[in-house]
Write a protein that holds these residues in place. Structure first.
Motif, PDB file in Angstrom:
ATOM      1  N   GLU A 251     -17.586  -5.719   7.987  1.00  0.00           N
ATOM      2  CA  GLU A 251     -17.096  -6.644   8.426  1.00  0.00           C
ATOM      3  C   GLU A 251     -15.673  -7.686   7.669  1.00  0.00           C
ATOM      4  OE1 GLU A 251     -18.982  -8.776  12.187  1.00  0.00           O
ATOM      5  OE2 GLU A 251     -19.843  -9.665  10.688  1.00  0.00           O
TER       6      GLU A 251
ATOM      7  N   GLY B  22      -7.415  -1.704   5.385  1.00  0.00           N
ATOM      8  CA  GLY B  22      -6.590  -0.946   6.011  1.00  0.00           C
ATOM      9  C   GLY B  22      -5.270   0.294   5.571  1.00  0.00           C
TER      10      GLY B  22
ATOM     11  N   HIS C 108     -11.625   1.401   1.946  1.00  0.00           N
ATOM     12  CA  HIS C 108     -11.007   1.974   2.742  1.00  0.00           C
ATOM     13  C   HIS C 108     -10.496   1.418   4.063  1.00  0.00           C
ATOM     14  CE1 HIS C 108      -7.783   4.885   4.802  1.00  0.00           C
ATOM     15  NE2 HIS C 108      -7.760   5.296   4.024  1.00  0.00           N
ATOM     16  N   LYS C 109     -11.192   1.321   4.701  1.00  0.00           N
ATOM     17  CA  LYS C 109     -10.930   0.985   6.444  1.00  0.00           C
ATOM     18  C   LYS C 109     -11.191  -0.635   6.302  1.00  0.00           C
ATOM     19  CE  LYS C 109     -13.702   0.304  10.387  1.00  0.00           C
ATOM     20  NZ  LYS C 109     -14.858   0.290  11.160  1.00  0.00           N
TER      21      LYS C 109
ATOM     22  N   SER D 105      -4.027   6.382   6.575  1.00  0.00           N
ATOM     23  CA  SER D 105      -4.849   7.645   6.490  1.00  0.00           C
ATOM     24  C   SER D 105      -4.395   8.364   4.883  1.00  0.00           C
ATOM     25  CB  SER D 105      -5.179   8.634   7.613  1.00  0.00           C
ATOM     26  OG  SER D 105      -3.663   8.881   7.919  1.00  0.00           O
TER      27      SER D 105
ATOM     28  N   THR E 106       0.829  -0.959   0.149  1.00  0.00           N
ATOM     29  CA  THR E 106      -0.116  -0.434  -0.158  1.00  0.00           C
ATOM     30  C   THR E 106       1.324   1.137  -0.719  1.00  0.00           C
ATOM     31  OG1 THR E 106      -0.156   0.137   2.510  1.00  0.00           O
ATOM     32  CG2 THR E 106      -1.654  -0.964   1.460  1.00  0.00           C
TER      33      THR E 106
END
Length: 383
Positions: A381, A98, A94-95, A101, A69
């Protein structure tokens, strides 16, 4: 000049598959109407805990596992199956993935075309700073009303790509042809969970957009038709790509090459329509199923109803075969669970875009799932 293009490409789909022979028999029509007339054999269908986010994240995950990333500064999420009128679907991804920011995230919309708009934006970002890479995700669920002509052209899939300098798969050439016209051939109002479509008008609008985009491409000095070895078209159904290439060949006074679309229809025939992902699922299929494309020029036509079309070209890179994901895509297709017609109709009818709090049943075997809504906010999730 630094070359820019598609460095990696990955495809994901949904949990279920509906056989179109069974759908035809249930509808009381000859199966060949779907198998031959549309060129479709099956369509993916999402489980209750799947949507564009879960498929998009599943498509992107193998790219991050291979490349990391560190260089990704932008995520572009293209879809016409949006899940929120404000928040980009890519923020959920995005979450789930991982990502750090320090990444900008945005969602793009213009029917099936927006994936190509995102690709052109990504190329511009990389041109400005070749150290950066862009993660581009295209994910859609094509959903039409039951017992309508559009029903057998449903589908669900996602394609993710990494756009970078010195790409391993496809170098984009700079000239593109564009055509935009206000046409009411296809749309989905805010208060509808299914799309509205005028099939005959959409066919004519697609072909008019193709001719207009090609003429613009030619006028701007794009590659000659005879220099393009293979073609990939947006595929609302695979027969549409065949019709499009026949018309473009006639328009440019060239004979139809029997190998022009070789391999490009293989995945879409089994997935159904995936809207923004469709063109790039076709590209993945062509690269995966052809061993002789190194150094060859490929022409691509992207179409989004309403309407916007774009024709552009790319050069397949010398070592592309080492970066393909054929086995993974075939495994994803094989892993789908058959859904009988009664079960399919029940799931289709139960679909809702309500924001009321609820939990979704655990069904999908994919890496991510939509777990439900809490406080009117969607929850996701790892599976």
């Amino acid at each position: 000049m630094t070359s820019i293009g598609i460095h990696d490409l990955s495809v994901a789909t949904a949990h279920y598959v509906v056989d179109l022979t069974e759908l035809a028999e249930a509808a009381g029509v000859p199966p060949q109407k779907y198998l031959t007339g549309l060129g479709q054999e099956a369509m993916s269908f999402p489980a209750p805990d799947e949507d564009i986010v879960t498929m998009g994240a599943a498509a992107a995950l193998p790219i991050l596992e291979r490349h990391g990333t560190e260089r990704i500064r932008t995520v572009l999420f293209a879809t016409e199956s949006g899940i929120d009128q404000s928040k980009a679907a890519g923020v959920f991804v995005h979450k789930l993935l991982g990502l750090p920011s320090g990444v900008r995230v945005v969602e793009l919309k213009q029917a099936c075309y927006s994936g190509t708009a995102a690709l052109q934006m990504a190329a511009g970002i990389v041109a400005r700073d070749p150290r950066e890479q862009v993660l581009l995700i295209m994910s859609d669920v094509a959903r039409y009303q039951l017992d309508t002509p559009g029903e057998p052209t449903q589908g669900a899939a996602a394609a993710a790509m990494l756009v970078s300098a010195d790409p391993a798969l496809l170098e984009l050439e700079p000239t593109t042809g564009i055509h935009t016209a206000d046409v009411n051939d296809f749309w989905r109002p805010n208060d509808s969970t299914t799309a509205m479509v005028d099939g005959g008008l959409s066919l004519r609008a697609y072909l008019a957009s193709l001719m207009g985009a090609w003429d613009d491409f030619h006028a701007r000095g794009g590659a000659g038709f005879h220099t393009i070895e293979r073609f990939v078209y947006h595929q609302p159904f695979t027969k549409m790509a065949q019709k499009a290439h026949a018309r473009l060949s006639q328009h440019t006074s060239h004979a139809v090459s029997p190998n022009a679309l070789k391999g490009s229809l293989d995945y879409n025939r089994l997935l159904g329509n995936s809207y923004t992902a469709s063109l790039y699922v076709g590209l993945a299929a062509m690269l995966d199923n052809s061993d002789d494309l190194a150094g060859r020029r490929v022409g691509l036509f992207s179409y989004g109803s309403g309407s916007v079309g774009e024709f552009f070209t790319g050069i397949v890179q010398p070592d592309y075969a080492q970066h393909r994901r054929r086995e993974a895509t075939l495994a994803a297709l094989e892993a789908r669970r058959p859904l009988d017609i009664e079960g399919y109709r029940a799931l289709h009818s139960a679909h809702t875009e309500s924001s009321q709090d609820r939990e979704t049943p655990r069904v999908t075997s994919g890496p991510f799932r939509f777990s439900g809504i809490q406080g009117q906010a969607r929850q996701y999730e790892a599976n």
